[in-house]
Scaffold this motif. Structure first.
Motif, PDB file in Angstrom:
ATOM      1  N   LEU A 227       0.805  -1.210  -0.089  1.00 48.59           N
ATOM      2  CA  LEU A 227      -0.065  -0.169   0.056  1.00 48.59           C
ATOM      3  C   LEU A 227       0.770   1.153  -0.033  1.00 48.59           C
ATOM      4  CD1 LEU A 227      -3.020   0.828   0.368  1.00 48.59           C
ATOM      5  CD2 LEU A 227      -2.737   0.865   2.631  1.00 48.59           C
ATOM      6  N   PRO A 228       0.711   2.200  -0.844  1.00 47.99           N
ATOM      7  CA  PRO A 228       1.643   3.353  -0.959  1.00 47.99           C
ATOM      8  C   PRO A 228       1.296   4.369   0.411  1.00 47.99           C
ATOM      9  CG  PRO A 228       0.468   2.951  -3.029  1.00 47.99           C
ATOM     10  CD  PRO A 228      -0.186   1.956  -2.169  1.00 47.99           C
ATOM     11  N   VAL A 229       2.165   4.911   0.631  1.00 50.54           N
ATOM     12  CA  VAL A 229       2.127   5.941   1.797  1.00 50.54           C
ATOM     13  C   VAL A 229       2.588   7.064   1.430  1.00 50.54           C
ATOM     14  CG1 VAL A 229       2.803   6.150   4.194  1.00 50.54           C
ATOM     15  CG2 VAL A 229       2.510   3.827   3.290  1.00 50.54           C
ATOM     16  N   VAL A 230       1.622   8.279   1.494  1.00 46.44           N
ATOM     17  CA  VAL A 230       2.053   9.493   1.250  1.00 46.44           C
ATOM     18  C   VAL A 230       2.024  10.258   2.602  1.00 46.44           C
ATOM     19  CG1 VAL A 230       1.084   9.323  -1.097  1.00 46.44           C
ATOM     20  CG2 VAL A 230      -0.437  10.057   0.616  1.00 46.44           C
ATOM     21  N   ASP A 231       2.673  11.611   2.275  1.00 43.83           N
ATOM     22  CA  ASP A 231       2.674  12.619   3.453  1.00 43.83           C
ATOM     23  C   ASP A 231       1.592  13.594   3.063  1.00 43.83           C
ATOM     24  OD1 ASP A 231       3.311  14.318   1.480  1.00 43.83           O
ATOM     25  OD2 ASP A 231       5.482  14.909   1.930  1.00 43.83           O
ATOM     26  N   SER A 232       1.432  14.646   3.933  1.00 46.76           N
ATOM     27  CA  SER A 232       0.123  15.471   3.910  1.00 46.76           C
ATOM     28  C   SER A 232      -0.051  16.350   2.769  1.00 46.76           C
ATOM     29  CB  SER A 232       0.388  16.597   5.141  1.00 46.76           C
ATOM     30  OG  SER A 232       1.614  17.252   5.103  1.00 46.76           O
ATOM     31  N   GLU A 233       1.049  16.318   1.778  1.00 47.98           N
ATOM     32  CA  GLU A 233       0.918  16.946   0.631  1.00 47.98           C
ATOM     33  C   GLU A 233       0.933  16.081  -0.664  1.00 47.98           C
ATOM     34  OE1 GLU A 233       4.161  19.680   0.349  1.00 47.98           O
ATOM     35  OE2 GLU A 233       3.542  20.827   2.061  1.00 47.98           O
ATOM     36  N   ASP A 234       0.602  14.575  -0.225  1.00 48.31           N
ATOM     37  CA  ASP A 234       0.648  13.615  -1.306  1.00 48.31           C
ATOM     38  C   ASP A 234       1.788  13.206  -1.960  1.00 48.31           C
ATOM     39  OD1 ASP A 234      -1.607  11.837  -1.854  1.00 48.31           O
ATOM     40  OD2 ASP A 234      -2.001  12.936  -3.903  1.00 48.31           O
ATOM     41  N   PHE A 236       4.887  10.881  -2.317  1.00 45.48           N
ATOM     42  CA  PHE A 236       4.979   9.444  -2.000  1.00 45.48           C
ATOM     43  C   PHE A 236       6.413   9.298  -0.880  1.00 45.48           C
ATOM     44  CE2 PHE A 236       7.712   5.375  -2.526  1.00 45.48           C
ATOM     45  CZ  PHE A 236       6.759   4.648  -2.267  1.00 45.48           C
ATOM     46  N   VAL A 237       6.033   8.616   0.157  1.00 48.32           N
ATOM     47  CA  VAL A 237       7.166   8.208   1.178  1.00 48.32           C
ATOM     48  C   VAL A 237       7.608   7.010   1.487  1.00 48.32           C
ATOM     49  CG1 VAL A 237       6.786  10.580   2.313  1.00 48.32           C
ATOM     50  CG2 VAL A 237       5.530   8.509   3.132  1.00 48.32           C
ATOM     51  N   GLY A 238       6.946   5.949   1.063  1.00 46.53           N
ATOM     52  CA  GLY A 238       7.194   4.470   1.271  1.00 46.53           C
ATOM     53  C   GLY A 238       5.927   3.669   0.903  1.00 46.53           C
ATOM     54  N   LEU A 239       6.069   2.500   0.992  1.00 41.44           N
ATOM     55  CA  LEU A 239       5.273   1.356   1.116  1.00 41.44           C
ATOM     56  C   LEU A 239       5.212   0.437   2.286  1.00 41.44           C
ATOM     57  CD1 LEU A 239       6.291  -0.392  -2.505  1.00 41.44           C
ATOM     58  CD2 LEU A 239       4.345   1.040  -1.931  1.00 41.44           C
TER      59      LEU A 239
END
Length: 446
Positions: A227-234, A236-239
């Motif tokens: 599952l892709p993980v994003v920060d508050s500004e969308d 990408f930061v990790g899986l």
């Protein structure tokens, strides 16, 4: 078979049979070795662990829970300590350091290479129960303007350093998340196709500060590999990968089971947990429940005169409060489970109460028929009618209480499992007696 295997390894360690330990380790898989090490005291477990081949040492270590990993680390010295941590996956290492005592955490971070320390520190910056703490930053990222042929070259060049390449994040400028593409889709597509024409823009994603259990349930329900993980500004930061999701779900379910039984979760392997820790985990809730149970005593005192006038009523008290407690526990368990897997939400409270109330009412009528027959045979029709009516009312009330308490607990930010079976049963005991004696007074005129 498992018991014989554990006893064999324990005997080998106790007899300091190093050759036998090496042979035993060579014949078993990493998860089997990890399970046996978890059953042993830390000082004993370090002996077979240090006899593992270097290529298997990390596999076994990562199969252990963080508390068990700490016990192993305490037995390692110098380069062995730092080499093991350096080779760990960043997310596993972050959870280990996050739960470790300050002395171990400081030593662990100080011995990491600058690149690994930076990744670990970034993950430790997220809240303990957030997706960010569990995600892996070691991924292959593809830009949406790449061709399929060029994207495959990137995967080949960087894939060996990534934790997973089955689901590949696709980003625009500034690492802003566009969607995902599977490795299989890349392989079967023409080399000159552009990724932005193939990317799945509707692929689920989560923010790094969201609850990790919610993300794990999403992976389970949507049958995702990662599952892709994003920060508050969308960006990408990790899986968040399925193997970590399985561990999260297992830990959450174990915690819920402990709380539903009226105990605090222990977390460690049962065999390795001492008696005093188990007593501590269970005693607090039992003390609270025994205090709550005094409500039942108070109700009995209030209706003492009623019992003296119609002593036959006392015969059915255990049956009524037991039945009410069972019905309430069934409802509470069903709702806690439904909450955990996302089948109901707090806003569904009115509908849940309406449904469970009808379930309790129908169960009450079914059980009342049995109670009426038994009561008529034992004490006569008048008391039997009181008992039957009480069964109907108590079952309905217990189902409403059992189903509403977990939802109300979630509403105020309390773990729903905390207010499940034991707490519901205790509350239903006291209120059930009030219902019973009130009905007795109305029907018998006492």
């Amino acid at each position: 078979m498992d018991g014989e295997r554990a006893e064999e390894l324990t005997d080998l360690v106790e007899n300091s049979d190093l050759t036998g330990i090496r042979l035993w380790l060579a014949e078993h898989r990493p998860h089997e070795i990890a399970d046996e090490l978890a059953r042993m005291p830390g000082r004993e477990a370090i002996i077979p662990f240090r006899l593992l081949d270097k290529d298997r040492e990390l596999e076994v270590f990562e199969e252990l829970d963080p508390s068990q990993q700490q016990n192993i680390l305490l037995g390692l010295r110098g380069t062995d300590f730092h080499d093991l941590l350096e080779e760990m996956e960043p997310d596993d290492r972050a959870r280990l350091i996050g739960e470790a005592p300050a002395k171990i955490a400081t030593r662990a971070l100080a011995g990491l290479s600058p690149a690994e320390r930076k990744m670990t520190a970034a993950l430790l910056g997220y809240p303990e129960d957030s997706v960010g703490r569990y995600m892996t930053p070691e991924t292959v990222i593809l830009h949406r303007d790449l061709t399929v042929g060029r994207a495959l070259e990137v995967v080949r060049a960087r894939g060996a350093d990534a934790e997973t390449i089955y689901i590949l994040p696709v980003v625009s400028d500034g690492r802003r998340m566009v969607g995902t593409i599977t490795l299989s889709d890349l392989v079967v597509s023409d080399d000159d196709r552009i990724l932005k024409d193939l990317v799945d823009v509707l692929a689920p994603r989560v923010r790094a500060n969201e609850q990790v259990e919610d993300a794990a349930r999403l992976i389970q329900e949507a049958n995702l590999v990662s599952l892709p993980v994003v920060d508050s500004e969308d960006r990408f930061v990790g899986l968040f990968t399925f193997d970590d999701a399985l561990e999260v779900i297992e830990a959450a379910d174990s915690e819920d089971m402990a709380r539903q039984s009226g105990a605090s979760p222990v977390g460690d392997h049962y065999v390795s947990v001492g008696v005093l820790r188990l007593v501590g985990a269970r005693s607090v809730w039992l003390m609270l429940l025994i205090v709550a149970a005094t409500l039942t005593i108070n109700v009995m005192q209030v209706y003492e005169a009623t019992l003296e006038e119609v002593t036959a009523l006392a015969m059915f008290v255990p049956m009524l409060i037991g039945t009410g407690g069972n019905v309430g526990a069934q409802s509470a368990t069903a709702i806690v489970r439904a909450l955990a897997v996302g089948e109901v939400r707090v806003r569904d409270l009115p509908g849940v109460i309406w449904k469970e109330g009808r379930v309790g009412l129908l169960l009450g009528f079914m059980l009342a028929g049995i109670a009426l027959v038994i009561g008529s045979l034992l004490v006569g029709t008048d008391i039997a009618v009181v008992v039957a009516c009480s069964v109907i009312a108590i079952c309905t009330w217990a189902a409403v209480i059992g189903s509403s308490m977990p939802l109300l607990a979630r509403k105020v930010g309390v773990d729903p499992a905390v207010v499940s079976s034991p707490m519901v049963a205790t509350l239903v005991d006291a209120t059930g007696l009030l219902i019973y004696f009130s009905i007795a007074r109305m029907i018998l005129g006492i």
